[in-house]
Design a protein around this motif. Structure first.
Motif, PDB file in Angstrom:
ATOM      1  N   GLU A   3     -62.348 -49.207  27.000  1.00  0.00           N
ATOM      2  CA  GLU A   3     -63.775 -48.928  27.134  1.00  0.00           C
ATOM      3  C   GLU A   3     -63.944 -47.740  28.073  1.00  0.00           C
ATOM      4  OE1 GLU A   3     -66.152 -51.945  29.072  1.00  0.00           O
ATOM      5  OE2 GLU A   3     -67.903 -51.304  27.932  1.00  0.00           O
ATOM      6  N   TYR A   4     -64.797 -46.799  27.654  1.00  0.00           N
ATOM      7  CA  TYR A   4     -65.005 -45.603  28.461  1.00  0.00           C
ATOM      8  C   TYR A   4     -65.935 -45.881  29.637  1.00  0.00           C
ATOM      9  CZ  TYR A   4     -65.821 -40.683  29.523  1.00  0.00           C
ATOM     10  OH  TYR A   4     -65.884 -39.460  30.147  1.00  0.00           O
ATOM     11  N   LYS A   5     -65.574 -45.324  30.798  1.00  0.00           N
ATOM     12  CA  LYS A   5     -66.499 -45.316  31.925  1.00  0.00           C
ATOM     13  C   LYS A   5     -67.013 -43.885  32.049  1.00  0.00           C
ATOM     14  CE  LYS A   5     -63.728 -48.706  34.482  1.00  0.00           C
ATOM     15  NZ  LYS A   5     -62.850 -48.890  35.676  1.00  0.00           N
ATOM     16  N   LYS A   6     -68.326 -43.739  32.176  1.00  0.00           N
ATOM     17  CA  LYS A   6     -68.893 -42.390  32.153  1.00  0.00           C
ATOM     18  C   LYS A   6     -68.819 -41.738  33.536  1.00  0.00           C
ATOM     19  CE  LYS A   6     -72.864 -40.060  29.966  1.00  0.00           C
ATOM     20  NZ  LYS A   6     -74.186 -40.301  29.335  1.00  0.00           N
ATOM     21  N   PHE A   7     -67.619 -41.653  34.063  1.00  0.00           N
ATOM     22  CA  PHE A   7     -67.348 -40.893  35.294  1.00  0.00           C
ATOM     23  C   PHE A   7     -65.863 -40.581  35.323  1.00  0.00           C
ATOM     24  CE2 PHE A   7     -67.558 -45.450  36.546  1.00  0.00           C
ATOM     25  CZ  PHE A   7     -66.276 -45.649  37.018  1.00  0.00           C
TER      26      PHE A   7
ATOM     27  N   GLU B  57     -74.218 -51.543  38.956  1.00  0.00           N
ATOM     28  CA  GLU B  57     -75.473 -52.141  38.494  1.00  0.00           C
ATOM     29  C   GLU B  57     -76.677 -51.326  38.994  1.00  0.00           C
ATOM     30  OE1 GLU B  57     -76.547 -54.190  36.404  1.00  0.00           O
ATOM     31  OE2 GLU B  57     -78.617 -54.278  37.124  1.00  0.00           O
ATOM     32  N   GLU B  58     -76.618 -50.932  40.259  1.00  0.00           N
ATOM     33  CA  GLU B  58     -77.712 -50.133  40.828  1.00  0.00           C
ATOM     34  C   GLU B  58     -77.836 -48.790  40.088  1.00  0.00           C
ATOM     35  OE1 GLU B  58     -77.186 -49.202  44.982  1.00  0.00           O
ATOM     36  OE2 GLU B  58     -78.788 -47.688  44.944  1.00  0.00           O
ATOM     37  N   TYR B  59     -76.713 -48.172  39.826  1.00  0.00           N
ATOM     38  CA  TYR B  59     -76.727 -46.868  39.152  1.00  0.00           C
ATOM     39  C   TYR B  59     -77.270 -46.999  37.730  1.00  0.00           C
ATOM     40  CZ  TYR B  59     -75.427 -42.076  38.136  1.00  0.00           C
ATOM     41  OH  TYR B  59     -75.473 -40.741  37.819  1.00  0.00           O
ATOM     42  N   GLN B  60     -76.773 -48.000  37.007  1.00  0.00           N
ATOM     43  CA  GLN B  60     -77.158 -48.130  35.594  1.00  0.00           C
ATOM     44  C   GLN B  60     -78.642 -48.450  35.451  1.00  0.00           C
ATOM     45  OE1 GLN B  60     -73.351 -49.110  33.002  1.00  0.00           O
ATOM     46  NE2 GLN B  60     -74.009 -50.940  34.101  1.00  0.00           N
ATOM     47  N   ASN B  69     -71.988 -50.455  26.831  1.00  0.00           N
ATOM     48  CA  ASN B  69     -72.496 -51.799  26.489  1.00  0.00           C
ATOM     49  C   ASN B  69     -73.483 -52.332  27.528  1.00  0.00           C
ATOM     50  OD1 ASN B  69     -70.902 -52.581  28.618  1.00  0.00           O
ATOM     51  ND2 ASN B  69     -69.795 -54.180  27.507  1.00  0.00           N
ATOM     52  N   TYR B  70     -73.951 -51.467  28.420  1.00  0.00           N
ATOM     53  CA  TYR B  70     -74.970 -51.890  29.383  1.00  0.00           C
ATOM     54  C   TYR B  70     -76.254 -52.254  28.637  1.00  0.00           C
ATOM     55  CZ  TYR B  70     -78.385 -51.694  33.169  1.00  0.00           C
ATOM     56  OH  TYR B  70     -79.384 -51.987  34.045  1.00  0.00           O
ATOM     57  N   LEU B  75     -85.982 -47.067  25.837  1.00  0.00           N
ATOM     58  CA  LEU B  75     -85.758 -46.040  24.821  1.00  0.00           C
ATOM     59  C   LEU B  75     -86.389 -44.748  25.327  1.00  0.00           C
ATOM     60  CD1 LEU B  75     -86.430 -47.969  21.483  1.00  0.00           C
ATOM     61  CD2 LEU B  75     -84.245 -47.116  22.322  1.00  0.00           C
ATOM     62  N   PRO B  76     -85.944 -43.586  24.921  1.00  0.00           N
ATOM     63  CA  PRO B  76     -84.817 -43.370  24.029  1.00  0.00           C
ATOM     64  C   PRO B  76     -83.466 -43.747  24.660  1.00  0.00           C
ATOM     65  CG  PRO B  76     -85.604 -41.281  24.920  1.00  0.00           C
ATOM     66  CD  PRO B  76     -86.562 -42.327  25.380  1.00  0.00           C
ATOM     67  N   TRP B  77     -82.534 -44.074  23.800  1.00  0.00           N
ATOM     68  CA  TRP B  77     -81.154 -44.471  24.119  1.00  0.00           C
ATOM     69  C   TRP B  77     -80.560 -43.515  25.147  1.00  0.00           C
ATOM     70  CZ3 TRP B  77     -77.688 -48.114  23.935  1.00  0.00           C
ATOM     71  CH2 TRP B  77     -76.339 -47.870  23.709  1.00  0.00           C
ATOM     72  N   ARG B  78     -80.223 -44.066  26.335  1.00  0.00           N
ATOM     73  CA  ARG B  78     -79.867 -43.171  27.451  1.00  0.00           C
ATOM     74  C   ARG B  78     -78.384 -42.830  27.548  1.00  0.00           C
ATOM     75  NH1 ARG B  78     -82.597 -45.259  32.914  1.00  0.00           N
ATOM     76  NH2 ARG B  78     -81.596 -47.223  32.365  1.00  0.00           N
ATOM     77  N   TRP B  79     -77.539 -43.578  26.812  1.00  0.00           N
ATOM     78  CA  TRP B  79     -76.095 -43.345  26.911  1.00  0.00           C
ATOM     79  C   TRP B  79     -75.742 -41.889  26.593  1.00  0.00           C
ATOM     80  CZ3 TRP B  79     -71.593 -44.808  28.702  1.00  0.00           C
ATOM     81  CH2 TRP B  79     -70.406 -44.413  28.068  1.00  0.00           C
TER      82      TRP B  79
END
Lengths: 194, 92
Positions: A3-7, B57-60, B69-70, B75-79
Motif C-alpha cells: 500500500e502506498y503512503k503519500k510521503f 489521522e490529524e493530517y488526513q 483507503n482513508y 468530494l471532490p476526491w482528494r487523493w
C-alpha cells in the motif's frame, strides 16, 4: 500486498538543477547496485527462506528499498524538471533526453537499462543472504562515489541517509546469516551437505 | 466541476513530523525482526507507532489522504490532489 503512503521516507531535495548529476545518480534508480535491483532481489528471495526472521527481514528491507527507489526518482526528477532542452543538450543527460525526455527510466549511469540479471535469488538461504551482504556493501560504495560527485548540501544529506541505510541493512543481514547457521546446526537433515 | 476544486493544501511541518515517525518505525521493525525479545525496542516501537497514527489521522482529516483507503467524507476526491511526494520542496 503493498500500500502506498503519500510521503517519502526521507525529505529528498536539491538546491539547484543539475542534469549532469542526474545522469550519474540515475545509476541508483536502475543500475546493478541500485534500489530497484535491491528491492526485487529481496522480494524475490523471501519466499523460500527457512526461518521467520529471514522472511520478515527480506520483506521489510525489500519494501524499504522501494521507498529508496522513490527517493532516487525524486532526486533525478528534481534535478532535470523544467530545465530547457537547449541546456540539457550541453550535459551528460542529453543521451537520456534523446530517448526518454525528462521522464525517469531505470537505467545505469551509462544508459544501460535495468535487467534482473543484476541479482540472484537462490533456494539455498546462505547463498542468498551472503549475496545480500555483498549487495549492501556495493550500494554503500556507490553512494560514496556519488557523494564525491556533488557539493549540493541537500543532495549530500539525501545520499548520506541512503548510504547509512545500507550499513543498517548489512547489520541486519549479518544477524540473519548467524540465525541461519544456528538453524542449520539444529536441522542437519534439512541441509544434507552442511 | 473545476470551480469546485479546492486549492491544494499541505502542512509541511506536520508532514515532516509524520515522515520522521514513519522512519523510526521502519528502523524499529527491522531491529525487532532479528531481536524479537527486545522489550526496550518493543516499547519504543509501540509508543512511536501510536504517535504516528495520531499524526496521520490529524493530517488526513485536515489536509487530505496519505493512504488511498482513508474514509474521506468530502468530494471532490482528494487523493489525486497535488503535490505528490516528489513535487514538494522540503527545504522550506
Amino acid at each position: 500486498m503493498w500500500e502506498y503512503k503519500k510521503f517519502l521516507e526521507f525529505p529528498a531535495d536539491v538546491t539547484r538543477k543539475d542534469p549532469d548529476l542526474a545522469a550519474l545518480i540515475v545509476t541508483q534508480f536502475g543500475g546493478p547496485d541500485g534500489e530497484l535491483s535491491a528491492s526485487l532481489r529481496y522480494l524475490s528471495q523471501m519466499y523460500t527462506m527457512p526461518i521467520p526472521e529471514a522472511k520478515a527481514t527480506l520483506n521489510n528491507i525489500g519494501t524499504e528499498e522501494l521507498a529508496h527507489f522513490e527517493i532516487i526518482g525524486t532526486l533525478v526528477y528534481k534535478l532535470v524538471s523544467g530545465v530547457p532542452a537547449d541546456v540539457i543538450k550541453q550535459t551528460r543527460f542529453a543521451p537520456h533526453y534523446a530517448k526518454w525526455g525528462r521522464a525517469n527510466f531505470p537505467e545505469d549511469s551509462s544508459g544501460n537499462p535495468f535487467i534482473s540479471a543484476f541479482f540472484a535469488s537462490h533456494e539455498d538461504p546462505i547463498a542468498s543472504i551472503t549475496e545480500d551482504l555483498a549487495a549492501e556493501q556495493k550500494a554503500r560504495a556507490v553512494y560514496e562515489y556519488l557523494l564525491d560527485m556533488t557539493d549540493d548540501p541537500a543532495i549530500i544529506d539525501t545520499l548520506a541517509f541512503l548510504r547509512q541505510r545500507e550499513i543498517i541493512h548489512f547489520q541486519r543481514f549479518g544477524e540473519i546469516l548467524n540465525l541461519l547457521y544456528d538453524f542449520q546446526e539444529k536441522h542437519p537433515d534439512r541441509y544434507p551437505g552442511f | 466541476m473545476t470551480g469546485r476544486r479546492r486549492p491544494d493544501r499541505i502542512n509541511l511541518p506536520l508532514l515532516k513530523d509524520i515522515m520522521a515517525h514513519n522512519f523510526v518505525n521502519v528502523e524499529a521493525v527491522l531491529f525487532l525482526n532479528t531481536h524479537p525479545d527486545c522489550q526496550e525496542m518493543l516499547k519504543l516501537h509501540n509508543q512511536n507507532a501510536e504517535k504516528y497514527h495520531r499524526l496521520v489521522e490529524e493530517y488526513q482529516r485536515n489536509y487530505g489522504p496519505l493512504y488511498s483507503n482513508y474514509p474521506d467524507a468530502e468530494l471532490p476526491w482528494r487523493w489525486i490532489n497535488d503535490p505528490w511526494p516528489w513535487e514538494i520542496d522540503y527545504r522550506r
